[in-house]
Scaffold this motif. Structure first.
Motif, PDB file in Angstrom:
ATOM      1  N   ARG A  83       0.862  -1.185   0.000  1.00 15.23           N
ATOM      2  CA  ARG A  83       0.000   0.000   0.000  1.00 15.23           C
ATOM      3  C   ARG A  83       0.898   1.235   0.000  1.00 15.23           C
ATOM      4  O   ARG A  83       2.028   1.195   0.484  1.00 15.23           O
ATOM      5  CB  ARG A  83      -0.901   0.007   1.240  1.00 15.23           C
ATOM      6  CG  ARG A  83      -1.776  -1.228   1.412  1.00 15.23           C
ATOM      7  CD  ARG A  83      -2.950  -1.236   0.486  1.00 15.23           C
ATOM      8  NE  ARG A  83      -3.846  -2.366   0.768  1.00 15.23           N
ATOM      9  CZ  ARG A  83      -4.899  -2.640   0.052  1.00 15.23           C
ATOM     10  NH1 ARG A  83      -5.225  -1.884  -0.988  1.00 15.23           N
ATOM     11  NH2 ARG A  83      -5.661  -3.672   0.345  1.00 15.23           N
ATOM     12  N   MET A  96       0.650   3.115  -5.562  1.00 13.94           N
ATOM     13  CA  MET A  96      -0.754   2.724  -5.663  1.00 13.94           C
ATOM     14  C   MET A  96      -0.941   1.463  -4.834  1.00 13.94           C
ATOM     15  O   MET A  96       0.026   0.876  -4.369  1.00 13.94           O
ATOM     16  CB  MET A  96      -1.117   2.472  -7.127  1.00 13.94           C
ATOM     17  CG  MET A  96      -0.365   1.291  -7.737  1.00 13.94           C
ATOM     18  SD  MET A  96      -0.628   1.066  -9.505  1.00 13.94           S
ATOM     19  CE  MET A  96       0.338   2.402 -10.184  1.00 13.94           C
ATOM     20  N   ASP A  97      -2.170   1.057  -4.658  1.00 15.19           N
ATOM     21  CA  ASP A  97      -2.450  -0.205  -3.976  1.00 15.19           C
ATOM     22  C   ASP A  97      -2.144  -1.335  -4.950  1.00 15.19           C
ATOM     23  O   ASP A  97      -2.705  -1.385  -6.049  1.00 15.19           O
ATOM     24  CB  ASP A  97      -3.909  -0.226  -3.516  1.00 15.19           C
ATOM     25  CG  ASP A  97      -4.164   0.843  -2.464  1.00 15.19           C
ATOM     26  OD1 ASP A  97      -3.637   0.695  -1.347  1.00 15.19           O
ATOM     27  OD2 ASP A  97      -4.850   1.832  -2.776  1.00 15.19           O
ATOM     28  N   GLN A  98      -1.226  -2.203  -4.536  1.00 12.58           N
ATOM     29  CA  GLN A  98      -0.748  -3.242  -5.436  1.00 12.58           C
ATOM     30  C   GLN A  98      -0.342  -4.473  -4.635  1.00 12.58           C
ATOM     31  O   GLN A  98      -0.217  -4.417  -3.420  1.00 12.58           O
ATOM     32  CB  GLN A  98       0.450  -2.742  -6.243  1.00 12.58           C
ATOM     33  CG  GLN A  98       1.640  -2.375  -5.376  1.00 12.58           C
ATOM     34  CD  GLN A  98       2.745  -1.649  -6.148  1.00 12.58           C
ATOM     35  OE1 GLN A  98       2.505  -1.054  -7.203  1.00 12.58           O
ATOM     36  NE2 GLN A  98       3.949  -1.687  -5.625  1.00 12.58           N
ATOM     37  N   TRP A 128      -7.066  -9.401  -6.565  1.00 11.86           N
ATOM     38  CA  TRP A 128      -8.253  -8.628  -6.942  1.00 11.86           C
ATOM     39  C   TRP A 128      -9.341  -8.711  -5.872  1.00 11.86           C
ATOM     40  O   TRP A 128     -10.198  -7.838  -5.796  1.00 11.86           O
ATOM     41  CB  TRP A 128      -8.816  -9.083  -8.264  1.00 11.86           C
ATOM     42  CG  TRP A 128      -7.969  -8.959  -9.502  1.00 11.86           C
ATOM     43  CD1 TRP A 128      -8.110  -9.729 -10.621  1.00 11.86           C
ATOM     44  CD2 TRP A 128      -6.911  -8.041  -9.814  1.00 11.86           C
ATOM     45  NE1 TRP A 128      -7.190  -9.355 -11.577  1.00 11.86           N
ATOM     46  CE2 TRP A 128      -6.444  -8.322 -11.111  1.00 11.86           C
ATOM     47  CE3 TRP A 128      -6.281  -7.018  -9.092  1.00 11.86           C
ATOM     48  CZ2 TRP A 128      -5.403  -7.614 -11.716  1.00 11.86           C
ATOM     49  CZ3 TRP A 128      -5.224  -6.316  -9.690  1.00 11.86           C
ATOM     50  CH2 TRP A 128      -4.816  -6.606 -10.987  1.00 11.86           C
ATOM     51  N   GLY A 132     -10.553  -3.431   1.259  1.00 14.49           N
ATOM     52  CA  GLY A 132      -9.857  -2.149   1.351  1.00 14.49           C
ATOM     53  C   GLY A 132      -9.814  -1.485   0.001  1.00 14.49           C
ATOM     54  O   GLY A 132     -10.526  -1.872  -0.923  1.00 14.49           O
ATOM     55  N   PRO A 133      -8.953  -0.488  -0.136  1.00 16.10           N
ATOM     56  CA  PRO A 133      -8.838   0.132  -1.466  1.00 16.10           C
ATOM     57  C   PRO A 133      -8.495  -0.944  -2.491  1.00 16.10           C
ATOM     58  O   PRO A 133      -7.670  -1.823  -2.222  1.00 16.10           O
ATOM     59  CB  PRO A 133      -7.682   1.125  -1.303  1.00 16.10           C
ATOM     60  CG  PRO A 133      -7.597   1.388   0.165  1.00 16.10           C
ATOM     61  CD  PRO A 133      -8.047   0.122   0.834  1.00 16.10           C
ATOM     62  N   PRO A 134      -9.130  -0.920  -3.644  1.00 16.83           N
ATOM     63  CA  PRO A 134      -8.892  -1.972  -4.636  1.00 16.83           C
ATOM     64  C   PRO A 134      -7.431  -2.024  -5.099  1.00 16.83           C
ATOM     65  O   PRO A 134      -6.798  -0.984  -5.279  1.00 16.83           O
ATOM     66  CB  PRO A 134      -9.818  -1.626  -5.795  1.00 16.83           C
ATOM     67  CG  PRO A 134     -10.459  -0.343  -5.471  1.00 16.83           C
ATOM     68  CD  PRO A 134     -10.069   0.084  -4.105  1.00 16.83           C
ATOM     69  N   ILE A 135      -6.956  -3.222  -5.281  1.00  9.84           N
ATOM     70  CA  ILE A 135      -5.612  -3.431  -5.826  1.00  9.84           C
ATOM     71  C   ILE A 135      -5.650  -3.020  -7.295  1.00  9.84           C
ATOM     72  O   ILE A 135      -6.513  -3.458  -8.049  1.00  9.84           O
ATOM     73  CB  ILE A 135      -5.191  -4.907  -5.666  1.00  9.84           C
ATOM     74  CG1 ILE A 135      -5.100  -5.287  -4.183  1.00  9.84           C
ATOM     75  CG2 ILE A 135      -3.896  -5.193  -6.416  1.00  9.84           C
ATOM     76  CD1 ILE A 135      -4.094  -4.480  -3.379  1.00  9.84           C
ATOM     77  N   GLU A 136      -4.716  -2.159  -7.673  1.00  8.13           N
ATOM     78  CA  GLU A 136      -4.697  -1.640  -9.040  1.00  8.13           C
ATOM     79  C   GLU A 136      -3.799  -2.445  -9.977  1.00  8.13           C
ATOM     80  O   GLU A 136      -3.993  -2.412 -11.192  1.00  8.13           O
ATOM     81  CB  GLU A 136      -4.241  -0.179  -9.023  1.00  8.13           C
ATOM     82  CG  GLU A 136      -5.207   0.724  -8.262  1.00  8.13           C
ATOM     83  CD  GLU A 136      -4.758   2.174  -8.231  1.00  8.13           C
ATOM     84  OE1 GLU A 136      -4.293   2.670  -9.277  1.00  8.13           O
ATOM     85  OE2 GLU A 136      -4.855   2.786  -7.155  1.00  8.13           O
ATOM     86  N   ARG A 182      -5.285  -3.954 -13.334  1.00  4.14           N
ATOM     87  CA  ARG A 182      -6.700  -4.317 -13.227  1.00  4.14           C
ATOM     88  C   ARG A 182      -7.451  -3.767 -14.426  1.00  4.14           C
ATOM     89  O   ARG A 182      -7.236  -2.734 -14.916  1.00  4.14           O
ATOM     90  CB  ARG A 182      -7.277  -3.752 -11.934  1.00  4.14           C
ATOM     91  CG  ARG A 182      -8.704  -4.218 -11.687  1.00  4.14           C
ATOM     92  CD  ARG A 182      -9.263  -3.608 -10.444  1.00  4.14           C
ATOM     93  NE  ARG A 182      -8.805  -4.265  -9.236  1.00  4.14           N
ATOM     94  CZ  ARG A 182      -9.511  -5.200  -8.585  1.00  4.14           C
ATOM     95  NH1 ARG A 182     -10.668  -5.582  -9.043  1.00  4.14           N
ATOM     96  NH2 ARG A 182      -9.041  -5.733  -7.488  1.00  4.14           N
TER      97      ARG A 182
END
Length: 182
Positions: A83, A96-98, A128, A132-136, A182
């Motif tokens: 994150r 980014m969220d990854q 995926w 939480g915040p979506p994984i990009e 994604r």
């Protein structure tokens, strides 16, 4: 032969240790792993217990294994959640969220059987699905001289991000970042 792809369980630390040590003895281990066999074999049991327990929880890391009908593990990979406000594990801080795939190993006798494809499918699907915040994106690094791995990763849908970092222990070589967005 059929394999079951599943997350590791906390009590399986000895099997997690065993497959890691086998992977670190692979002929391309010096290109594929940051850790050496000599370093890993000296780690105490509590290290393996803690590592496997964290991977079983599936909060900041998840280890997937490919298990044969006889219970033998023939492949593994680990996914790290990254994150923007989190710890930098390898490469640059997350922008980014990854998630980040590491520790990929398939025993030679299981290569070409679909095990790696199934492990990667599980890793991407899990990424995926995270709350939480979506994984990009899902990312990984591959040594520029590890052609076999790079070819598989591209076939699995990973594309060069354009970023690279010096290879640990060899500033003349590069680790190339590949990603699936994604």
């Amino acid at each position: 032969m059929e394999y079951v792809i599943r997350p590791v369980r906390a009590d399986e630390w000895a099997k997690a240790r065993e497959i890691r040590l086998v992977g670190l003895q692979d002929p391309v281990a010096h290109l594929a792993f940051v850790e050496t066999y000599e370093q890993a074999v000296e780690r105490p049991d509590v290290f393996w217990q803690d590592r496997t327990s964290a991977a079983a929880e599936g909060v900041v890391t998840r280890q997937f294994i490919a298990e044969a009908a006889d219970g033998r593990w023939v492949g593994t990979l680990t996914v790290l959640v990254e994150r923007p406000a989190g710890e930098v594990r390898f490469g640059e801080a997350a922008k980014m969220d990854q998630t980040h795939v590491v520790g990929v190993f398939v025993r030679p006798e299981a290569r070409g059987t679909g095990v790696a494809d199934a492990l990667f499918a599980a890793a991407v699907e899990w990424s995926w699905s995270l709350a939480g915040p979506p994984i990009e994106r899902v990312r990984l690094y591959v040594h520029e001289r590890n052609g076999r791995a790079a070819a598989f990763y591209r076939r699995a849908g990973f594309e060069p991000s354009g970023d690279s970092v010096p290879a640990p222990g060899d500033p003349t070589a590069r680790e190339l970042e590949l990603e699936i967005r994604r």
